[in-house]
Design a protein around this motif. Structure first.
Motif, PDB file in Angstrom:
ATOM      1  N   GLN A 106       0.855  -1.172   0.000  1.00 19.09           N
ATOM      2  CA  GLN A 106       0.000   0.000   0.000  1.00 19.09           C
ATOM      3  C   GLN A 106       0.896   1.227   0.000  1.00 19.09           C
ATOM      4  O   GLN A 106       1.718   1.386   0.891  1.00 19.09           O
ATOM      5  CB  GLN A 106      -0.892   0.039   1.240  1.00 19.09           C
ATOM      6  N   ILE A 117      -3.030   0.520  -3.820  1.00 18.34           N
ATOM      7  CA  ILE A 117      -2.690  -0.878  -3.540  1.00 18.34           C
ATOM      8  C   ILE A 117      -2.228  -1.517  -4.836  1.00 18.34           C
ATOM      9  O   ILE A 117      -2.911  -1.432  -5.862  1.00 18.34           O
ATOM     10  CB  ILE A 117      -3.900  -1.637  -2.978  1.00 18.34           C
ATOM     11  N   ARG A 118      -1.060  -2.151  -4.804  1.00 17.53           N
ATOM     12  CA  ARG A 118      -0.490  -2.697  -6.038  1.00 17.53           C
ATOM     13  C   ARG A 118       0.412  -3.880  -5.716  1.00 17.53           C
ATOM     14  O   ARG A 118       0.824  -4.062  -4.561  1.00 17.53           O
ATOM     15  CB  ARG A 118       0.293  -1.625  -6.787  1.00 17.53           C
ATOM     16  N   THR A 227      -6.823   0.629  -6.602  1.00 12.16           N
ATOM     17  CA  THR A 227      -6.162  -0.670  -6.707  1.00 12.16           C
ATOM     18  C   THR A 227      -5.601  -0.853  -8.109  1.00 12.16           C
ATOM     19  O   THR A 227      -6.332  -0.707  -9.095  1.00 12.16           O
ATOM     20  CB  THR A 227      -7.141  -1.813  -6.395  1.00 12.16           C
ATOM     21  N   GLU A 228      -4.314  -1.134  -8.175  1.00 13.73           N
ATOM     22  CA  GLU A 228      -3.666  -1.477  -9.434  1.00 13.73           C
ATOM     23  C   GLU A 228      -3.528  -2.994  -9.490  1.00 13.73           C
ATOM     24  O   GLU A 228      -2.997  -3.602  -8.563  1.00 13.73           O
ATOM     25  CB  GLU A 228      -2.282  -0.834  -9.543  1.00 13.73           C
ATOM     26  N   SER A 229      -3.983  -3.594 -10.558  1.00 12.46           N
ATOM     27  CA  SER A 229      -3.914  -5.042 -10.682  1.00 12.46           C
ATOM     28  C   SER A 229      -3.128  -5.414 -11.931  1.00 12.46           C
ATOM     29  O   SER A 229      -2.994  -4.618 -12.858  1.00 12.46           O
ATOM     30  CB  SER A 229      -5.323  -5.647 -10.743  1.00 12.46           C
TER      31      SER A 229
END
Length: 339
Positions: A106, A117-118, A227-229
């Motif tokens: 984070q 968040i990644r 959020t990075e996914s």
């Protein structure tokens, strides 16, 4: 990974990619041996450094120097029954810090009241290895210097990983005599000039590290959460063709989602010590028309940006500009080959 004003646009594409000038008069004067050992020895040596970075408990302040610019960060790393935990806090400029639990982190941006968040990265200082270390001996000469040097009050051994060609940088490092933790790292260009360096200015190792140091003082309950996914992808099946520099191998092909409406494809290649990424995204005339094509450099990081068909390519990595530029310009898009 410290964006400057001129690279604000690049930072959006890079998604968080990429912190005394020499190791000391005594270390410079010392003549290295012709060779520090066979290929297996250098692999074991580097694996030992990487293991120390991932398995030891340590906390301290390290300084990144690039030209006349200095940036300090506080780093706390702890391994316990909950896994591998880390807190990294930038101490200069705008406040920001990242809290890592194993493979997720984070990142807190207080001035924007934002939490990102990644997937976590483990290749930052004092980590060293990137991808497969087996080919390192074929592209770097390993030399050690006699005697010891001191960094942050601890004795360390000086060695150099000298590039065998001009496609990559060389590295001079100092590793802790007791724990093998990397205490100082310098990047040298093909002419032997210092490009940048990172070194601990203070450090504690072992039982002196308290878990309470992992706790942030920011109250993030009302902050925006992003959020990075990422997910594995097959770029060749989508029509992309790459010609890699000698010694570099593909280590990841990813599709990354940055926010609700921004997708980026990423190829990561590495030679064991250096990594280069190519980011591919659909060209948006409204968004990207003012982005300058060509080269950009930030310390040891070289960047090349170009338009290819209806896509925007950004190649970025810790390698000489020519290497990054050639990798980007060799990319081909063959849509009829897409499966």
């Amino acid at each position: 990974m410290m964006a400057r004003q001129g690279a604000v646009r690049f930072s959006r594409q890079a998604c968080g990619l990429l912190a005394g000038l020499m190791l000391g008069a005594a270390a410079q004067a010392a003549q290295p041996t012709e060779s520090a050992g066979p290929a297996g020895d250098v692999q074991a040596f580097l694996q030992q450094i990487q293991k120390a970075a991932r398995s030891l408990d340590y906390s301290g302040v390290y300084v990144y120097q690039q030209g006349h610019t200095l940036q300090s960060s506080r780093l706390v790393h702890l391994v316990d029954g909950t896994g591998e935990r880390e807190r990294q806090e930038v101490l200069d400029g705008a406040p920001r810090e990242c809290l890592r639990q194993d493979n997720v982190e984070q990142c807190l941006l207080p001035d924007r009241k934002l939490v990102v968040i990644r997937p976590a990265r483990s290749d930052h200082f004092p980590g060293l290895l990137l991808g497969n270390a087996q080919a390192i001996a074929a592209h770097y000469e390993w030399h050690t210097s006699p005697g010891t040097y001191r960094v942050a009050g601890r004795e360390c051994s000086v060695s150099e990983l000298k590039a065998r060609d001009r496609l990559r940088y060389s590295y001079r490092i100092c590793t802790d005599k007791e724990t093998h933790l990397l205490l100082k790292s310098q990047t040298l260009d093909p002419d032997g000039h210092l490009v940048d360096q990172t070194a601990f200015s203070s450090i504690r190792v072992g039982a002196a590290v308290q878990s309470s140091a992992l706790t942030t003082h920011w109250d993030t309950r009302s902050w925006q959460l992003v959020t990075e996914s990422s997910a594995p992808t097959d770029l060749q099946s989508q029509g992309w063709r790459f010609t890699l520099p000698p010694g570099f191998q593909s280590v990841a092909e990813l599709s990354r989602q940055i926010g609700p409406a921004h997708a980026v494809k990423q190829l990561v290649v590495a030679d064991g010590l250096a990594a280069i990424s190519i980011f591919i995204e659909t060209f948006d005339p409204k968004r990207d028309q003012t982005i300058r094509q060509g080269d950009l450099r930030q310390g040891a990081v070289s960047i090349h940006r170009m338009r290819l068909a209806s896509y925007w390519l950004t190649a970025v990595g810790e390698a000489p500009a020519q290497t990054v530029r050639d990798l980007a310009r060799a990319v081909q898009y063959v849509p009829q080959a897409a499966r």
